[in-house]
Every structure is written in structure tokens, then in C-alpha cells.
Design an enzyme around this catalytic site. Structure first.
Site, mmCIF file in Angstrom:
data_model
loop_
_atom_site.group_PDB
_atom_site.id
_atom_site.type_symbol
_atom_site.label_atom_id
_atom_site.label_comp_id
_atom_site.label_asym_id
_atom_site.label_seq_id
_atom_site.Cartn_x
_atom_site.Cartn_y
_atom_site.Cartn_z
ATOM 1 N N SER A 69 14.930 38.034 0.773
ATOM 2 C CA SER A 69 14.826 36.942 1.226
ATOM 3 C C SER A 69 13.595 36.650 2.288
ATOM 4 O O SER A 69 12.283 37.227 2.122
ATOM 5 C CB SER A 69 15.998 36.325 1.968
ATOM 6 O OG SER A 69 15.915 34.824 2.330
ATOM 7 N N HIS A 70 13.889 36.352 3.648
ATOM 8 C CA HIS A 70 12.631 36.014 4.636
ATOM 9 C C HIS A 70 12.615 37.190 5.442
ATOM 10 O O HIS A 70 11.925 37.360 6.345
ATOM 11 C CB HIS A 70 13.101 34.950 5.521
ATOM 12 C CG HIS A 70 14.450 35.085 6.183
ATOM 13 N ND1 HIS A 70 15.578 34.875 5.567
ATOM 14 C CD2 HIS A 70 14.821 35.508 7.371
ATOM 15 C CE1 HIS A 70 16.607 34.968 6.462
ATOM 16 N NE2 HIS A 70 16.119 35.487 7.624
ATOM 17 N N LYS A 91 22.712 39.037 -1.676
ATOM 18 C CA LYS A 91 23.383 37.584 -1.671
ATOM 19 C C LYS A 91 24.327 37.330 -2.643
ATOM 20 O O LYS A 91 24.008 37.406 -3.487
ATOM 21 C CB LYS A 91 22.526 36.618 -1.534
ATOM 22 C CG LYS A 91 21.415 36.778 -0.311
ATOM 23 C CD LYS A 91 20.394 35.351 -0.559
ATOM 24 C CE LYS A 91 19.158 35.429 0.128
ATOM 25 N NZ LYS A 91 18.322 34.222 -0.021
#
Length: 151
Positions: free
Chosen positions: A88-89, A98
Site C-alpha cells: 500500500s503506502h 490486506k
């Protein structure tokens, strides 16, 4: 990856989720081996998985959309959920895994309610040396899902 995937399978079983699991991955270097590990545990637990064809990467929103589309006219046991392998980030070295619940969003403690959250359950599997977790010798090929065209 094995402990967290087993924890997800345990949670699905406990919550009565028997629909497919949409499995997506991004372009980071460790996404492919992490996805392969997850697939092995999913297959060993009898979870039908939907995966983009080899070489196709899947953004998180595409997995969420696939879950929502699948669940639009379904309730109970037939509901789908998903996993996205992505940092993700976060920096790539941190990796990421996730779980998207049948509502299409994060499936952590809020979703599981009184049941142990996924991280707690995964840590319990690790503490037991993964005894009791399910792994196949060689996973069969999953069903392909083109996340770009929704087919």
C-alpha cells in the site's frame, strides 16, 4: 504469510463465509511469492480463490469492487471476501497483506466483532509453530478473474 492466511481461513469458517476469495497482488518484488504462499493455504483450507491471470496486477479497489459485485445478490454462506498482497503506502520492505471482508472493506477486529482479530489469530498460529495449520503439497491452479473487465 502462512500464519496470516490460516487465520483468515479460520475466521471465514467461524463466520460462515464460504464464497470465493478474490486474491489480488501489486507490482512489488515479493508479491508473487507471498501470493503463492497464500494460495497454498487457501487451497488446503478448501477456499475457492479468484486470481488475476499471471502477470496481471490488481489494485485494492478492484478487489473491493469484485467482492461487492459478487455479494450484491448473495447473503450468508455464499458471500465472497478478498486478500490484497500490497505494501500500500508503506515502503516495499514492509510488505502488506490486506483482508477485505464481505462488505468490501477492511476485515480486522471491527468486522470480526467478539472473535479474535486476524493478527491475534495469526500470532497464535506462529506461537504454536504453525501446528494445526493446513498446507497442500502443490496448489491447483485458481480460477482466473480479469479485474480490469469484471469477468
Amino acid at each position: 504469510m502462512l500464519a496470516i492466511t490460516q487465520a483468515i481461513c479460520d475466521g471465514r469458517k467461524r463466520l460462515g463465509i464460504e464464497g470465493p476469495l478474490f486474491l489480488g497482488a501489486d507490482t512489488h518484488a515479493l508479491s508473487e511469492p507471498a501470493t503463492a504462499s497464500a494460495m497454498g493455504a487457501l487451497v488446503a483450507n478448501g477456499v475457492d480463490e479468484m486470481l488475476a491471470p499471471r502477470g496481471q496486477f490488481t489494485p485494492t479497489p478492484a478487489v473491493s469492487f469484485a467482492i461487492l459485485e459478487h455479494n450484491r445478490s448473495r447473503e450468508g454462506l455464499a458471500r465472497a471476501a478478498g486478500i490484497v498482497v500490497t505494501p500500500s503506502h508503506n515502503p516495499a520492505r514492509d510488505g502488506g497483506f490486506k483482508y477485505n471482508a464481505p462488505h468490501g472493506g477492511p476485515g480486522g477486529q471491527r468486522y470480526h466483532g467478539r472473535h479474535p482479530d486476524i493478527q491475534v489469530a495469526a500470532n497464535a498460529h506462529l506461537a504454536k509453530g504453525l501446528r494445526g495449520a493446513h498446507w497442500p503439497c502443490a496448489p491447483p491452479a485458481p480460477a482466473n478473474r480479469d479485474f480490469r473487465s469484471c469477468t
